[in-house]
Design a protein around this motif. Structure first.
Motif, PDB file in Angstrom:
ATOM      1  N   GLU A  89       0.833  -1.207   0.000  1.00  0.00           N
ATOM      2  CA  GLU A  89       0.000   0.000   0.000  1.00  0.00           C
ATOM      3  C   GLU A  89       0.869   1.259   0.000  1.00  0.00           C
ATOM      4  O   GLU A  89       0.584   2.220  -0.716  1.00  0.00           O
ATOM      5  CB  GLU A  89      -0.931  -0.019   1.218  1.00  0.00           C
ATOM      6  CG  GLU A  89      -2.005   1.038   1.199  1.00  0.00           C
ATOM      7  CD  GLU A  89      -3.009   0.880   0.077  1.00  0.00           C
ATOM      8  OE1 GLU A  89      -3.536   1.909  -0.393  1.00  0.00           O
ATOM      9  OE2 GLU A  89      -3.268  -0.259  -0.356  1.00  0.00           O
ATOM     10  N   ASN A 144       2.366   1.611  -3.412  1.00  0.00           N
ATOM     11  CA  ASN A 144       1.308   2.049  -4.315  1.00  0.00           C
ATOM     12  C   ASN A 144       1.101   3.561  -4.204  1.00  0.00           C
ATOM     13  O   ASN A 144       0.934   4.251  -5.203  1.00  0.00           O
ATOM     14  CB  ASN A 144       0.015   1.315  -3.961  1.00  0.00           C
ATOM     15  CG  ASN A 144      -0.700   0.794  -5.174  1.00  0.00           C
ATOM     16  OD1 ASN A 144      -0.250   0.965  -6.291  1.00  0.00           O
ATOM     17  ND2 ASN A 144      -1.830   0.166  -4.940  1.00  0.00           N
ATOM     18  N   HIS A 145       1.104   4.056  -2.977  1.00  0.00           N
ATOM     19  CA  HIS A 145       0.920   5.496  -2.759  1.00  0.00           C
ATOM     20  C   HIS A 145       2.068   6.278  -3.406  1.00  0.00           C
ATOM     21  O   HIS A 145       1.831   7.299  -4.075  1.00  0.00           O
ATOM     22  CB  HIS A 145       0.850   5.799  -1.257  1.00  0.00           C
ATOM     23  CG  HIS A 145       0.716   7.245  -0.951  1.00  0.00           C
ATOM     24  ND1 HIS A 145      -0.433   7.968  -1.232  1.00  0.00           N
ATOM     25  CD2 HIS A 145       1.591   8.129  -0.406  1.00  0.00           C
ATOM     26  CE1 HIS A 145      -0.249   9.222  -0.874  1.00  0.00           C
ATOM     27  NE2 HIS A 145       0.966   9.348  -0.364  1.00  0.00           N
ATOM     28  N   ARG A 183       1.585   6.321  -7.105  1.00  0.00           N
ATOM     29  CA  ARG A 183       0.522   7.251  -7.519  1.00  0.00           C
ATOM     30  C   ARG A 183       1.017   8.692  -7.526  1.00  0.00           C
ATOM     31  O   ARG A 183       0.708   9.467  -8.430  1.00  0.00           O
ATOM     32  CB  ARG A 183      -0.685   7.113  -6.581  1.00  0.00           C
ATOM     33  CG  ARG A 183      -1.521   5.894  -6.840  1.00  0.00           C
ATOM     34  CD  ARG A 183      -2.819   5.930  -6.016  1.00  0.00           C
ATOM     35  NE  ARG A 183      -3.450   4.641  -6.032  1.00  0.00           N
ATOM     36  CZ  ARG A 183      -3.538   3.809  -4.998  1.00  0.00           C
ATOM     37  NH1 ARG A 183      -3.056   4.162  -3.825  1.00  0.00           N
ATOM     38  NH2 ARG A 183      -4.111   2.642  -5.120  1.00  0.00           N
TER      39      ARG A 183
END
Length: 149
Positions: A83, A86-87, A90
């Motif tokens: 996670e 992923n952040h 992004r």
């Protein structure tokens, strides 16, 4: 007349008969008592065996529970790491998209469509001197969401 010997003889037979019955009842009672003790012993042994099996099963279930809890903990940690990655990705996609838009705006300003062409040699010279290569200046930069995956 009855002789004393005759009546005494029947009493002995009766007493020996009741002694035999009494002995028989005592034997039956003793056998039943022994049988009950054996049955109680077997029952205690079955109960102990059942308790041992339950204790073994409890130990096995606790071990499985600990393994599952450990697995859940590891999976949660992996999820948190993914996670976080992923952040970061992004944020990088957003930053690169803004950078791409800026570069496309510069290219569009330097090489507008033929009907809108405005030539500004100072900007072109400054861009060419600061760019990595003249070849890249002539190519439009395109990107899609799949490019960053």
């Amino acid at each position: 007349m009855a002789s004393p010997n005759g009546s005494g003889c029947s009493e002995l037979i009766q007493s020996s008969g009741s002694e035999q019955e009494l002995q028989h009842l005592m034997d039956r009672k003793r056998k039943r008592m022994i049988s009950n003790r054996d049955s109680a012993r077997r029952s205690r042994m079955r109960k102990q065996k059942h308790q041992d099996e339950l204790a073994s099963q409890l130990s096995q279930l606790r071990k499985q529970n600990n393994e599952m809890m450990s697995s859940v903990s590891i999976t949660t940690q992996h999820y948190m790491v993914v996670e976080a990655q992923n952040h970061v990705l992004r944020v990088q996609v957003a930053e690169l998209s803004r950078h791409l838009d800026s570069l496309n705006n510069i290219i569009g300003f330097m090489y507008p469509p033929v009907e809108e062409q405005i030539y500004c040699p100072e900007l072109v010279d400054e861009f060419m001197n600061n760019s990595l290569s003249y070849v890249y200046a002539n190519q439009q930069i395109m990107a899609s969401a799949n490019t960053f995956m």
